[in-house]
Motif scaffolding. Structure first.
Motif, PDB file in Angstrom:
ATOM      1  N   ALA A  37       0.832  -1.209   0.000  1.00  0.00           N
ATOM      2  CA  ALA A  37       0.000   0.000   0.000  1.00  0.00           C
ATOM      3  C   ALA A  37       0.865   1.257   0.000  1.00  0.00           C
ATOM      4  N   THR A  38       1.956   1.243   0.750  1.00  0.00           N
ATOM      5  CA  THR A  38       2.848   2.408   0.823  1.00  0.00           C
ATOM      6  C   THR A  38       3.511   2.678  -0.520  1.00  0.00           C
ATOM      7  N   ALA A  39       4.036   1.648  -1.155  1.00  0.00           N
ATOM      8  CA  ALA A  39       4.697   1.809  -2.454  1.00  0.00           C
ATOM      9  C   ALA A  39       3.699   2.266  -3.514  1.00  0.00           C
ATOM     10  N   CYS A  40       2.496   1.750  -3.456  1.00  0.00           N
ATOM     11  CA  CYS A  40       1.468   2.117  -4.418  1.00  0.00           C
ATOM     12  C   CYS A  40       1.090   3.589  -4.258  1.00  0.00           C
ATOM     13  N   LEU A  41       0.866   4.007  -3.020  1.00  0.00           N
ATOM     14  CA  LEU A  41       0.513   5.404  -2.755  1.00  0.00           C
ATOM     15  C   LEU A  41       1.631   6.336  -3.222  1.00  0.00           C
ATOM     16  N   ARG A  42       2.865   5.942  -2.988  1.00  0.00           N
ATOM     17  CA  ARG A  42       4.011   6.747  -3.421  1.00  0.00           C
ATOM     18  C   ARG A  42       4.018   6.914  -4.939  1.00  0.00           C
ATOM     19  N   ARG A  43       3.734   5.832  -5.647  1.00  0.00           N
ATOM     20  CA  ARG A  43       3.705   5.891  -7.119  1.00  0.00           C
ATOM     21  C   ARG A  43       2.559   6.774  -7.619  1.00  0.00           C
ATOM     22  N   VAL A  44       1.390   6.649  -6.999  1.00  0.00           N
ATOM     23  CA  VAL A  44       0.246   7.470  -7.405  1.00  0.00           C
ATOM     24  C   VAL A  44       0.564   8.946  -7.174  1.00  0.00           C
ATOM     25  N   GLU A  45       1.133   9.255  -6.028  1.00  0.00           N
ATOM     26  CA  GLU A  45       1.493  10.649  -5.732  1.00  0.00           C
ATOM     27  C   GLU A  45       2.535  11.167  -6.723  1.00  0.00           C
ATOM     28  N   LYS A  46       3.466  10.321  -7.117  1.00  0.00           N
ATOM     29  CA  LYS A  46       4.481  10.715  -8.101  1.00  0.00           C
ATOM     30  C   LYS A  46       3.833  10.963  -9.465  1.00  0.00           C
ATOM     31  N   LEU A  47       2.869  10.114  -9.852  1.00  0.00           N
ATOM     32  CA  LEU A  47       2.154  10.310 -11.113  1.00  0.00           C
ATOM     33  C   LEU A  47       1.381  11.629 -11.096  1.00  0.00           C
ATOM     34  N   LYS A  48       0.836  11.981  -9.949  1.00  0.00           N
ATOM     35  CA  LYS A  48       0.140  13.273  -9.820  1.00  0.00           C
ATOM     36  C   LYS A  48       1.132  14.421  -9.890  1.00  0.00           C
ATOM     37  N   ALA A  49       2.238  14.303  -9.185  1.00  0.00           N
ATOM     38  CA  ALA A  49       3.250  15.368  -9.154  1.00  0.00           C
ATOM     39  C   ALA A  49       3.838  15.615 -10.541  1.00  0.00           C
ATOM     40  N   ARG A  50       3.965  14.560 -11.321  1.00  0.00           N
ATOM     41  CA  ARG A  50       4.509  14.678 -12.680  1.00  0.00           C
ATOM     42  C   ARG A  50       3.461  15.200 -13.672  1.00  0.00           C
ATOM     43  N   GLY A  51       2.209  15.326 -13.233  1.00  0.00           N
ATOM     44  CA  GLY A  51       1.151  15.820 -14.111  1.00  0.00           C
ATOM     45  C   GLY A  51       0.568  14.757 -15.013  1.00  0.00           C
ATOM     46  N   ILE A  52       0.941  13.511 -14.807  1.00  0.00           N
ATOM     47  CA  ILE A  52       0.392  12.417 -15.619  1.00  0.00           C
ATOM     48  C   ILE A  52      -1.060  12.171 -15.212  1.00  0.00           C
ATOM     49  N   ILE A  53      -1.323  12.181 -13.918  1.00  0.00           N
ATOM     50  CA  ILE A  53      -2.701  12.203 -13.419  1.00  0.00           C
ATOM     51  C   ILE A  53      -3.006  13.672 -13.158  1.00  0.00           C
ATOM     52  N   ARG A  54      -3.835  14.256 -14.026  1.00  0.00           N
ATOM     53  CA  ARG A  54      -4.113  15.695 -13.923  1.00  0.00           C
ATOM     54  C   ARG A  54      -5.122  16.009 -12.836  1.00  0.00           C
ATOM     55  N   ARG A  55      -6.169  15.186 -12.739  1.00  0.00           N
ATOM     56  CA  ARG A  55      -7.196  15.393 -11.723  1.00  0.00           C
ATOM     57  C   ARG A  55      -8.087  14.167 -11.656  1.00  0.00           C
ATOM     58  N   THR A  56      -8.902  14.092 -10.637  1.00  0.00           N
ATOM     59  CA  THR A  56      -9.833  12.991 -10.457  1.00  0.00           C
ATOM     60  C   THR A  56     -11.238  13.582 -10.492  1.00  0.00           C
TER      61      THR A  56
END
Length: 156
Positions: A37-56
């Motif tokens: 769960a920790t590694a997954c959350l870190r990756r999701v946050e990184k995808l958001k920070a990089r702008g790959i996930i723009r919004r939900t």
């Protein structure tokens, strides 16, 4: 040093899962992509920070809110100048029911995708807003008879 924009297999799997269900709890997402769960959350946050996930966002059923009429509108401007494009684009952003606006090459300058309640509401929108957009010379309207495919999922 240039930032690496590549996505690995796990990032792509996370993106596929979240495109299908952005409400998926992190623990369930982590199980699906085989991470803690920790590694997954870190990756999701990184995808958001990089702008790959723009919004939900929440996807709303158009029938549930009485917005079942879908219309493509082709717009031809009277001039092809940077100023006329900028004026039109600024105004189009606030057009009622406008879901998308695209500058295109071809017979028209822009395609708008609009959703409205019915034909009467579209006619009111057409007369009251669309033809008054800056620089509009001609409008071509296409009413959708049947939606075959409508998705927001990108093939990652």
């Amino acid at each position: 040093m240039e930032e690496d924009h590549s996505l690995d297999r796990i990032d792509r799997n996370i993106l596929r899962q979240l495109q299908r269900d952005a409400d998926l709890p992190n623990t369930a997402l982590a199980q699906r992509v085989h991470l803690s769960a920790t590694a997954c959350l870190r990756r999701v946050e990184k995808l958001k920070a990089r702008g790959i996930i723009r919004r939900t966002v929440a996807m709303i059923d158009p029938e549930a809110v009485d917005m079942t009429t879908l219309v493509f509108v082709g717009v031809v401007l009277d001039r092809s100048t940077p100023e006329s494009f900028e004026d039109f684009e600024t105004a189009a952003r606030s057009l009622s029911g406008c879901l998308e606006c695209h500058l295109v090459a071809g017979e028209v300058d822009y395609f708008l995708l609009l959703r409205t309640r019915d034909l009467a509401r579209f006619n009111k929108l057409h007369a009251g807003e669309i033809i008054k957009l800056p620089g509009v010379r001609q409008i071509r309207t296409f009413f959708v008879l049947k939606e075959i495919l409508s998705t927001t999922e990108l093939p990652v």
